[in-house]
Design a protein around this motif. Structure first.
Motif, mmCIF file in Angstrom:
data_model
loop_
_atom_site.group_PDB
_atom_site.id
_atom_site.type_symbol
_atom_site.label_atom_id
_atom_site.label_comp_id
_atom_site.label_asym_id
_atom_site.label_seq_id
_atom_site.Cartn_x
_atom_site.Cartn_y
_atom_site.Cartn_z
ATOM 1 N N UNK A 87 24.057 6.521 29.947
ATOM 2 C CA UNK A 87 24.172 8.240 29.987
ATOM 3 C C UNK A 87 22.248 8.606 29.688
ATOM 4 N N UNK A 88 22.495 9.926 30.914
ATOM 5 C CA UNK A 88 20.988 10.039 31.121
ATOM 6 C C UNK A 88 21.206 12.007 31.263
ATOM 7 N N UNK A 89 20.297 12.062 31.986
ATOM 8 C CA UNK A 89 20.053 13.362 32.462
ATOM 9 C C UNK A 89 20.215 13.269 34.458
ATOM 10 N N UNK A 90 20.679 13.592 35.051
ATOM 11 C CA UNK A 90 20.962 14.048 36.441
ATOM 12 C C UNK A 90 20.327 15.507 36.920
ATOM 13 N N UNK A 106 17.298 22.375 37.204
ATOM 14 C CA UNK A 106 18.770 22.280 36.297
ATOM 15 C C UNK A 106 19.082 20.473 36.324
ATOM 16 N N UNK A 107 19.224 20.173 35.138
ATOM 17 C CA UNK A 107 20.187 19.305 35.195
ATOM 18 C C UNK A 107 21.358 18.845 35.183
ATOM 19 N N UNK A 108 21.963 17.942 35.381
ATOM 20 C CA UNK A 108 23.641 17.252 34.762
ATOM 21 C C UNK A 108 24.050 16.704 33.849
ATOM 22 N N UNK A 109 24.420 16.282 32.595
ATOM 23 C CA UNK A 109 24.367 15.757 32.102
ATOM 24 C C UNK A 109 25.059 14.098 32.505
ATOM 25 N N UNK A 110 24.903 13.216 32.340
ATOM 26 C CA UNK A 110 26.008 12.084 32.865
ATOM 27 C C UNK A 110 26.178 11.128 31.291
#
Length: 429
Positions: A87-90, A106-110
């Motif tokens: 899990x990370x921020x992409x 801007x990031x998307x939660x993975x």
């Protein structure tokens, strides 16, 4: 390999692998050094007995195997599975945010990120970039900024008096990292920053950035923790620890028996992809290896799905079944769920216990509380796709899916010893 050597090597592996692409690159280098030969899925394969091979898909998943010296159809394959993603921020495709002179992305939660620990950490950035080079060729390159390049500052408690009792995180508005300060007239594009990094890190001159898959990660490296160094702390222990254990087990086997390691991407988001455990990657490799005898080979085989387990937390002991609370540094955990969230059955668990007992090594068992939901792994997916007897096991850990996780310093080496013996065992069933 001894306990201390194992953990020091593990720390190097974790620090070199901030993304699935870097993890596979690191594994590839170790396989190459041991004489394993690369296979291209677009080409014909000619496999020889007693040799080591590997195939890579998407740069983020890998299947490595030893063919053994026996007939694979009648002797079967000793398989170990893990996953390369965490899990990370992409970074989003159009990520630039400019607010009051601050340049943010801007990031998307993975995956199932534990979000609060990402605040106030030194963050770096790494991943794969697809470019058009100066020769007009489209190619991929990996980048890793290595140093801290961003941070997500917390809001001061003076401005949020409920922070310690009722704070929630809005992934859209609260998580964009601050990268730098810029003038109000600034027109810097994120692709410009990537071009600079690619030129500096790779020496590659490019015409255009065509796409990327980049993740923020904790710039603090893996380390021992505790007055007696009882623990090891790092990002991505779930599940690069299992990838490392599986790789070391494969590399150290005798090579007489057919043995295989698969490390899939996308487990944290359901595994449904061309290179995920619900995809055809492993099955395709086995078909090309075993041919028409694939079904018979699988009937003689066993898969051990290695993915970390929830250790009982001394501050939250009521979150575990009272008879099934694994303790850090007291052995790997056999994971049981009769609703098939884990693929373990009595037969596969018995074989692991038998090998572990033969070696004089500890093991534990985990069953989730009956009033709580249970996570899952690639184990049931692989078992269902292939029809192979499967065991789910893992090293107990704290802070799963946090930006920094914790395991016992002894458990990884224990699991390695058992998996190495499993991979070179003459008879599985």
């Amino acid at each position: 390999m001894e306990h201390t050597e194992f953990n020091n090597d593990l720390i190097q592996f974790l620090n070199a692998s901030p993304t699935p692409w870097h993890a596979v690159k690191t594994m590839k280098a170790r396989l190459d050094a041991d004489g394993f030969q690369p296979l291209d899925e677009r080409e014909d394969w000619v496999l020889e007995p007693g040799k080591g091979y590997y195939a890579i898909r998407n740069g983020s998943s890998i299947v490595a195997f030893r063919t053994g010296t026996k007939d694979v159809v009648t002797s079967g394959i000793r398989m170990v599975g893990a996953h390369t993603d965490s899990p990370c921020l992409k970074v989003k495709p159009n990520p630039e945010l400019r607010r009051k002179g601050f340049f943010q992305l801007g990031v998307e939660v993975y995956g199932g990120v534990l979000q609060n620990p990402w605040f106030d950490r030194d963050l770096s950035l790494a991943g794969r970039v697809t470019v058009l080079d100066d020769a007009g060729k489209v190619q991929d390159t990996l980048i890793n900024f290595r140093k801290p390049v961003a941070i997500i500052p917390s809001l001061a408690i003076h401005l949020d008096r409920e922070a310690n009792s009722n704070r929630t995180v809005n992934a859209q508005t609260d998580l964009p990292p601050v990268v730098m300060q810029v003038p109000e007239t600034d027109t810097t594009a994120f692709s410009d920053l990537l071009r600079e990094q690619i030129a500096s890190e790779c020496g590659l001159k490019i015409r255009k950035v065509l796409g990327y898959e980049l993740s923020f990660y904790d710039a603090q490296g893996a380390s021992f923790v505790g007055l007696r160094e009882d623990f090891l702390a790092s990002a991505r222990l779930d599940n690069l620890l299992s990838c490392f254990i599986g790789l070391q087990s494969l590399l150290q086997t005798s090579g007489d028996e057919a043995a295989l390691l698969v490390c899939n991407d996308h487990e944290e988001v359901g595994s449904m992809s061309a290179e995920g455990a619900q995809g055809p990657f492993l099955a395709t490799v086995l078909e090309r290896w075993c041919g028409a005898g694939k079904g018979r080979a699988i009937a003689h085989s066993m898969m051990i799905s290695a993915d970390n387990a929830h250790g009982v937390h001394p501050n939250f002991m009521d979150k575990h079944d009272e008879n099934h609370g694994p303790i850090l540094n007291q052995g790997p955990v056999i994971k049981v769920n009769h609703n098939q969230r884990y693929a373990t059955n009595s037969r596969s668990a018995a074989l692991y216990r038998h090998i572990s007992d033969e070696l004089g090594l500890p093991h534990q068992t985990f069953v989730v509380r009956s009033d709580m939901g249970c996570g899952s792994t690639i184990g049931p997916l692989t078992a269902g796709n292939l029809g192979v007897t499967t065991l789910d096991i893992g090293v107990p850990q704290f802070a799963m899916h946090s930006i920094r996780e914790l395991v016992g310093a002894a458990d990884g080496f224990t699991l390695y010893q058992v998996l190495k013996e499993f991979m070179q065992r003459a008879e599985v069933f």
